[in-house]
Design a protein around this motif. Sequence first.
Motif, PDB file in Angstrom:
ATOM      1  N   LEU A  43      59.478 -27.249 -26.433  1.00 11.76           N
ATOM      2  CA  LEU A  43      59.513 -27.976 -25.162  1.00 11.76           C
ATOM      3  C   LEU A  43      59.496 -27.011 -23.978  1.00 11.76           C
ATOM      4  N   HIS A  44      60.241 -25.920 -24.096  1.00 10.86           N
ATOM      5  CA  HIS A  44      60.243 -24.909 -23.032  1.00 10.86           C
ATOM      6  C   HIS A  44      58.847 -24.323 -22.850  1.00 10.86           C
ATOM      7  N   PHE A  45      58.192 -24.020 -23.949  1.00  7.42           N
ATOM      8  CA  PHE A  45      56.837 -23.466 -23.893  1.00  7.42           C
ATOM      9  C   PHE A  45      55.885 -24.428 -23.190  1.00  7.42           C
ATOM     10  N   LEU A  46      55.906 -25.685 -23.600  1.00  8.39           N
ATOM     11  CA  LEU A  46      55.007 -26.681 -23.021  1.00  8.39           C
ATOM     12  C   LEU A  46      55.302 -26.913 -21.542  1.00  8.39           C
ATOM     13  N   PRO A 124      38.240 -27.774 -17.224  1.00  6.36           N
ATOM     14  CA  PRO A 124      38.396 -27.444 -18.651  1.00  6.36           C
ATOM     15  C   PRO A 124      39.795 -26.945 -18.994  1.00  6.36           C
ATOM     16  N   ALA A 125      40.382 -26.145 -18.102  1.00  2.00           N
ATOM     17  CA  ALA A 125      41.743 -25.653 -18.353  1.00  2.00           C
ATOM     18  C   ALA A 125      42.738 -26.806 -18.347  1.00  2.00           C
ATOM     19  N   ALA A 126      42.568 -27.728 -17.403  1.00  2.00           N
ATOM     20  CA  ALA A 126      43.456 -28.891 -17.335  1.00  2.00           C
ATOM     21  C   ALA A 126      43.343 -29.738 -18.597  1.00  2.00           C
ATOM     22  N   LEU A 127      42.122 -29.886 -19.094  1.00  2.20           N
ATOM     23  CA  LEU A 127      41.906 -30.648 -20.327  1.00  2.20           C
ATOM     24  C   LEU A 127      42.611 -29.988 -21.503  1.00  2.20           C
ATOM     25  N   GLY A 131      45.727 -31.515 -23.572  1.00  2.00           N
ATOM     26  CA  GLY A 131      45.625 -31.689 -25.016  1.00  2.00           C
ATOM     27  C   GLY A 131      46.740 -30.977 -25.758  1.00  2.00           C
ATOM     28  N   THR A 132      47.062 -29.768 -25.310  1.00  2.00           N
ATOM     29  CA  THR A 132      48.158 -29.009 -25.922  1.00  2.00           C
ATOM     30  C   THR A 132      49.484 -29.736 -25.751  1.00  2.00           C
ATOM     31  N   PHE A 133      49.689 -30.290 -24.558  1.00  2.50           N
ATOM     32  CA  PHE A 133      50.926 -31.025 -24.284  1.00  2.50           C
ATOM     33  C   PHE A 133      51.041 -32.260 -25.177  1.00  2.50           C
ATOM     34  N   ILE A 134      49.968 -33.027 -25.268  1.00  2.51           N
ATOM     35  CA  ILE A 134      49.987 -34.244 -26.091  1.00  2.51           C
ATOM     36  C   ILE A 134      50.232 -33.901 -27.552  1.00  2.51           C
ATOM     37  N   PHE A 196      40.114 -36.708 -30.608  1.00  2.00           N
ATOM     38  CA  PHE A 196      41.349 -35.926 -30.471  1.00  2.00           C
ATOM     39  C   PHE A 196      42.546 -36.734 -30.957  1.00  2.00           C
ATOM     40  N   LEU A 197      42.583 -38.010 -30.619  1.00  2.14           N
ATOM     41  CA  LEU A 197      43.659 -38.899 -31.063  1.00  2.14           C
ATOM     42  C   LEU A 197      43.755 -38.919 -32.588  1.00  2.14           C
TER      43      LEU A 197
END
Length: 241
Positions: A43-46, A124-127, A131-134, A196-197
């Motif tokens: 969680l800290h990383f994200l 692209p970075a935001a995507l 995705g990493t967060f989800i 992705f889902l």
Amino acid sequence: MTLSHQQKIAACVLIFYWSALFVLTHVPIPDVIQKADVSDKSLHFLAYLILTFLLWSVVSGDKKVKWTRAAPWLVLLVIVVYGILDERLQNYVAGRSCDVRDFFSDLAGALTGLILSSFLTFWPAALLVAGTFIFGVTNVTQTNLADLLPLTDVVFHLIAYAILTILWIHCMHIFLTAKAHKAKWFISAIAGPAGFLIIVKLFSITAGKDFVLSEIIISFVAILVVAAVFYSRASLHKTKH
């Protein structure tokens, strides 16, 4: 100085996100979170991955990180100072404590955010960050979020996959030449987030978590609605012209 479109978006999100992050890290950990057996370091990383990406985007807009410039180092310095203060202040919160391992998780997230922005522009970075967060939030607990916090689970999947779809749509021009009013575009707008889902849920099942059909339905509805809105707007614009 006039802010770019990307900077305005990042600034608005950053104000809300940083405020929420500060509040959430300075209240006692809810019992339900402890029962969920959450990976605290993940969680800290994200959290700091997102924070650093947003802060860099406010500073730079659509520009990539150039490590020979002062800007990324100043952003990193701000994040490091905040991370230290954040950990120190947690000593005064019941049930929390200053943990150097949490700080290094924060630092890892911050560096990852800047490294991503070294190779990718804003959308692209935001995507990739989204995705990493989800993926991380979906798999950061040993138990199903739907069992512990059903309403939160619904809201998370609706908002998360709606945002993911918006970001995906903003990146589609990189590899797709079809216009937004074409059927091929609409299918692609759905296919990316839906794919992705499926990957996220298959990984969750492989990791031993239960298959929750409602999460897939809710997420797909969010994807479909966002894609339909963009498609409808493009079709109306095409008709008027």
